[in-house]
Design a protein around this motif. Structure first.
Motif, PDB file in Angstrom:
ATOM      1  N   MET A 104      97.126  18.557  38.342  1.00 36.36           N
ATOM      2  CA  MET A 104      95.830  18.252  37.713  1.00 36.36           C
ATOM      3  C   MET A 104      95.421  16.812  38.033  1.00 36.36           C
ATOM      4  SD  MET A 104      94.919  18.391  33.679  1.00 36.36           S
ATOM      5  CE  MET A 104      96.024  17.082  33.243  1.00 36.36           C
ATOM      6  N   VAL A 105      94.178  16.656  38.455  1.00 35.44           N
ATOM      7  CA  VAL A 105      93.670  15.295  38.660  1.00 35.44           C
ATOM      8  C   VAL A 105      92.903  14.869  37.405  1.00 35.44           C
ATOM      9  CG1 VAL A 105      93.653  15.278  41.174  1.00 35.44           C
ATOM     10  CG2 VAL A 105      91.665  16.182  39.977  1.00 35.44           C
ATOM     11  N   ALA A 106      93.352  13.773  36.833  1.00 35.69           N
ATOM     12  CA  ALA A 106      92.772  13.312  35.568  1.00 35.69           C
ATOM     13  C   ALA A 106      92.563  11.795  35.592  1.00 35.69           C
ATOM     14  CB  ALA A 106      93.695  13.700  34.415  1.00 35.69           C
ATOM     15  N   GLY A 110      85.022   9.545  33.783  1.00 33.84           N
ATOM     16  CA  GLY A 110      84.333  10.348  32.769  1.00 33.84           C
ATOM     17  C   GLY A 110      83.121   9.658  32.157  1.00 33.84           C
ATOM     18  N   THR A 111      82.398   8.900  32.974  1.00 30.89           N
ATOM     19  CA  THR A 111      81.276   8.121  32.416  1.00 30.89           C
ATOM     20  C   THR A 111      80.179   9.009  31.847  1.00 30.89           C
ATOM     21  OG1 THR A 111      80.781   7.824  34.744  1.00 30.89           O
ATOM     22  CG2 THR A 111      81.345   5.852  33.544  1.00 30.89           C
ATOM     23  N   ARG A 112      79.942  10.159  32.494  1.00 30.85           N
ATOM     24  CA  ARG A 112      78.825  10.993  32.027  1.00 30.85           C
ATOM     25  C   ARG A 112      79.087  11.556  30.636  1.00 30.85           C
ATOM     26  NH1 ARG A 112      78.548  14.900  37.011  1.00 30.85           N
ATOM     27  NH2 ARG A 112      80.664  14.091  37.244  1.00 30.85           N
ATOM     28  N   PRO A 118      91.134   9.150  27.353  1.00 32.68           N
ATOM     29  CA  PRO A 118      91.283  10.028  28.521  1.00 32.68           C
ATOM     30  C   PRO A 118      90.527  11.334  28.286  1.00 32.68           C
ATOM     31  CG  PRO A 118      93.430   9.201  27.781  1.00 32.68           C
ATOM     32  CD  PRO A 118      92.431   8.795  26.743  1.00 32.68           C
ATOM     33  N   LYS A 119      89.830  11.808  29.306  1.00 31.01           N
ATOM     34  CA  LYS A 119      89.027  13.029  29.129  1.00 31.01           C
ATOM     35  C   LYS A 119      89.888  14.197  28.653  1.00 31.01           C
ATOM     36  CE  LYS A 119      84.961  14.578  31.578  1.00 31.01           C
ATOM     37  NZ  LYS A 119      84.355  14.908  32.879  1.00 31.01           N
ATOM     38  N   GLY A 120      91.131  14.234  29.104  1.00 35.07           N
ATOM     39  CA  GLY A 120      92.023  15.326  28.724  1.00 35.07           C
ATOM     40  C   GLY A 120      92.291  15.410  27.238  1.00 35.07           C
TER      41      GLY A 120
HETATM   42  P1  UTP Z   1      84.158  13.759  38.542  1.00 33.93           P
HETATM   43  O1  UTP Z   1      83.639  13.739  39.909  1.00 33.93           O
HETATM   44  O2  UTP Z   1      83.485  14.651  37.559  1.00 33.93           O
HETATM   45  O3  UTP Z   1      84.191  12.269  38.009  1.00 33.93           O
HETATM   46  O4  UTP Z   1      85.690  14.108  38.606  1.00 33.93           O
HETATM   47  P2  UTP Z   1      84.620  11.649  36.622  1.00 33.93           P
HETATM   48  O5  UTP Z   1      85.028  10.244  36.953  1.00 33.93           O
HETATM   49  O6  UTP Z   1      85.638  12.464  35.889  1.00 33.93           O
HETATM   50  O7  UTP Z   1      83.317  11.671  35.731  1.00 33.93           O
HETATM   51  P3  UTP Z   1      81.977  10.809  35.851  1.00 33.93           P
HETATM   52  O8  UTP Z   1      81.390  11.107  37.204  1.00 33.93           O
HETATM   53  O9  UTP Z   1      82.375   9.353  35.696  1.00 33.93           O
HETATM   54  O10 UTP Z   1      81.155  11.307  34.719  1.00 33.93           O
HETATM   55  C1  UTP Z   1      86.129  15.391  38.893  1.00 33.93           C
HETATM   56  C2  UTP Z   1      87.631  15.432  38.667  1.00 33.93           C
HETATM   57  O11 UTP Z   1      88.279  14.517  39.527  1.00 33.93           O
HETATM   58  C3  UTP Z   1      89.056  13.611  38.777  1.00 33.93           C
HETATM   59  C4  UTP Z   1      88.464  13.610  37.385  1.00 33.93           C
HETATM   60  O12 UTP Z   1      89.408  13.173  36.425  1.00 33.93           O
HETATM   61  C5  UTP Z   1      88.076  15.059  37.242  1.00 33.93           C
HETATM   62  O13 UTP Z   1      89.213  15.837  36.935  1.00 33.93           O
HETATM   63  N1  UTP Z   1      88.999  12.290  39.429  1.00 33.93           N
HETATM   64  C6  UTP Z   1      87.811  11.771  39.822  1.00 33.93           C
HETATM   65  C7  UTP Z   1      90.161  11.601  39.607  1.00 33.93           C
HETATM   66  O14 UTP Z   1      91.264  12.068  39.233  1.00 33.93           O
HETATM   67  N2  UTP Z   1      90.097  10.381  40.189  1.00 33.93           N
HETATM   68  C8  UTP Z   1      88.936   9.820  40.603  1.00 33.93           C
HETATM   69  O15 UTP Z   1      88.972   8.699  41.135  1.00 33.93           O
HETATM   70  C9  UTP Z   1      87.756  10.547  40.414  1.00 33.93           C
END
Ligand code: UTP
Length: 468
Positions: A104-106, A110-112, A118-120
């Motif tokens: 899982m990439v986390a 998550g600015t939006r 953490p978003k998780g």
């Molecule tokens: P998003 O492209 O939706 O970006 O990531 P974000 O940073 O989560 O949200 P915003 O754009 O700031 O609102 C899609 C997935 O890729 C991961 C995020 O955690 C999400 O699971 N991701 C994104 C990473 O793991 N690393 C990054 O550098 C960017």
């Protein structure tokens, strides 16, 4: 101190402004700044400045020879049911053999969503308000039980959320998973630069650093030792998903089987676009390679093209679900080929010449990111399969509107409703009741059907029903 080798290297690279306030800093802040600076690959930044920032830099992808990518049709949309059954059996065998790890990439910001933490850790399920991490943990736990092989789970975090992520898992006792099978590692960071290519400071004592994109996961997997761990454990395939999508079938035997039987090094799921201009990347073929072209790089007229049957021609929407072979990741991370970088013009908080904080109102600089789907053209025999959006994709991206907590909760309820209806449960007419199914009860159609079949007596389907 100013003759420190790191400072000298920055000065030589024309990036001496990073240390403009160095003499005013306390020793601990100086150390921190030096450590951040030492993380930066100046040659890499210089290369990006010369290419992506150059006045004559090519804008976006070239469309020469671009055609839609072929994909395996979902059985109910014309795919061969026998081929899907064969794929599923192959995937199940790989799971029973312990060849698969969850990934899982986390590390995103998550600015939006604008959620603090953490978003998780965001509560996402309709009734129990389980956090995203909890949902995935239970799916992975349940899949491990079903195939008699507990899965390893690799989780990519960022510098900003690493400690809070690990603490959340510890606090919840890893949601029942064995702690020794949950592996956190941080992704890399890249400095932001202004439009002249100068690395920006976020404060007098801090460089404006941000995560290097989900494509950074390939090098982070290698650097963190995760690939070696996989090798020791006999894991050769990673099932890649994103932290924001609780609907994902993160362990999907049919997908695994298509990947294995196709001899693929990287495979992806597609959904037909909901409408021509939907803002998703599109799977295409170009010069004999599979590529994902971002919607912003596809002119509107191309997005609107239809085929002989009147269907959207470039219809294959990418939903960020992939399978990656371990040795392919290693090759991408260490070999001569590397993922390309993308630039994003952003408002980057910084300091002015006096060191005072500046909050820009319009983009003042550039962040650099890599995207994982850019690995596809380097993969041997990439496979793209169709999936149903309703069963694999409902991300939480925005606080409101499309792809929000609200739409995601509704999509989860609809999915549970479909599973119940498919197994003969009587649903009351009208609006679906707010029900929730724990992944430990059922995490996909098959596991749900098995558990529901054994349930006696069957509960009435009404608001508040929680199956666990
Ligand atoms: P998003 O492209 O939706 O970006 O990531 P974000 O940073 O989560 O949200 P915003 O754009 O700031 O609102 C899609 C997935 O890729 C991961 C995020 O955690 C999400 O699971 N991701 C994104 C990473 O793991 N690393 C990054 O550098 C960017």
């Amino acid at each position: 101190m100013k003759n420190h080798p790191v400072i000298a290297a920055f000065q030589q690279a024309g990036q001496g402004q990073v240390f403009a306030f160095f003499d005013q800093l306390a020793p601990a802040a100086q150390e921190r700044l030096l450590a951040e600076a030492a993380e930066i690959d100046l040659a890499e930044v210089d290369g990006l400045n010369r290419t992506l920032l150059a006045k004559n830099a090519p804008a976006g992808a070239t469309l020469d020879g671009l055609v839609p990518a072929p994909y395996e049709l979902w059985p109910e949309h014309g795919g061969d049911p026998q081929a899907w059954a064969k794929a599923k059996a192959a995937g199940e065998a790989a799971l029973r053999a312990g060849r698969v790890g969850a990934f899982m990439v986390a590390g995103g910001q998550g600015t939006r969503l604008g959620y603090d933490g953490p978003k998780g850790t965001f509560p996402v399920t309709p009734l129990k308000r389980k956090p995203l991490f909890h949902v995935f943990a239970e799916k992975i736990l349940a899949a491990g039980r079903r195939y008699g092989r507990p899965l390893h789970w690799f989780i990519m975090t960022s510098h900003a959320n690493h400690a809070a992520t690990a603490a959340h898992f510890a606090e919840h006792e890893y949601f029942g998973l064995e702690p020794g099978r949950v592996h956190f590692f941080r992704q890399g960071r890249m400095p932001a630069v202004n439009f002249e290519g100068k690395i920006l400071l976020e404060a007098k004592d801090a460089i404006a650093l941000s995560p290097d994109g989900h494509g950074g996961s390939l090098r982070a997997l290698e650097r963190s030792g995760s690939l070696d761990l996989m090798q020791r454990e006999g894991i050769d395939i990673l099932s890649y998903f994103q932290v924001d999508n609780p609907l994902v079938r993160c362990i999907d035997p049919a997908f695994l089987g298509w990947h294995i039987l196709g001899g693929s090094e990287m495979s992806s799921k597609m959904v037909p676009k909901a409408y021509a201009r939907e803002k998703v990347g599109v799977f295409c073929r170009q010069n004999g390679k599979t590529v994902v072209v971002e919607y912003s790089d596809l002119p509107g007229a191309v997005q609107d093209e239809t085929d002989a049957r009147g269907q959207i021609r470039f219809c294959s929407g990418s939903i960020a679900i992939h399978l990656l072979d371990r040795e392919f990741v290693r090759r991408m991370a260490t070999g001569a080929t590397a993922l390309p970088w993308h630039r994003a013009d952003k408002k980057i908080p910084t300091v002015d010449a006096t060191g005072a904080a500046v909050k820009p109102e319009k983009p003042n600089g550039v962040k650099f990111e890599m995207f994982v789907f850019d690995a596809l053209p380097f993969a041997r025999h990439p496979v793209v399969i169709e999936t149903l959006r309703a069963d694999d994709f409902s991300p939480v991206k925005n606080a409101e509107g499309v792809d929000s907590p609200q739409t995601c909760r509704e999509d989860q309820i609809k999915q549970f409703g479909r599973w119940l209806a498919a197994n003969g449960a009587a649903l009351p007419p009208g609006t679906l009741p707010a029900v929730e199914v724990s992944p430990l009860f059922g995490y996909d159609e098959d596991s749900f059907a098995a558990a529901w079949g054994k349930l006696s007596p069957k509960p009435a389907v009404r608001d508040g029903l929680y199956l666990e």
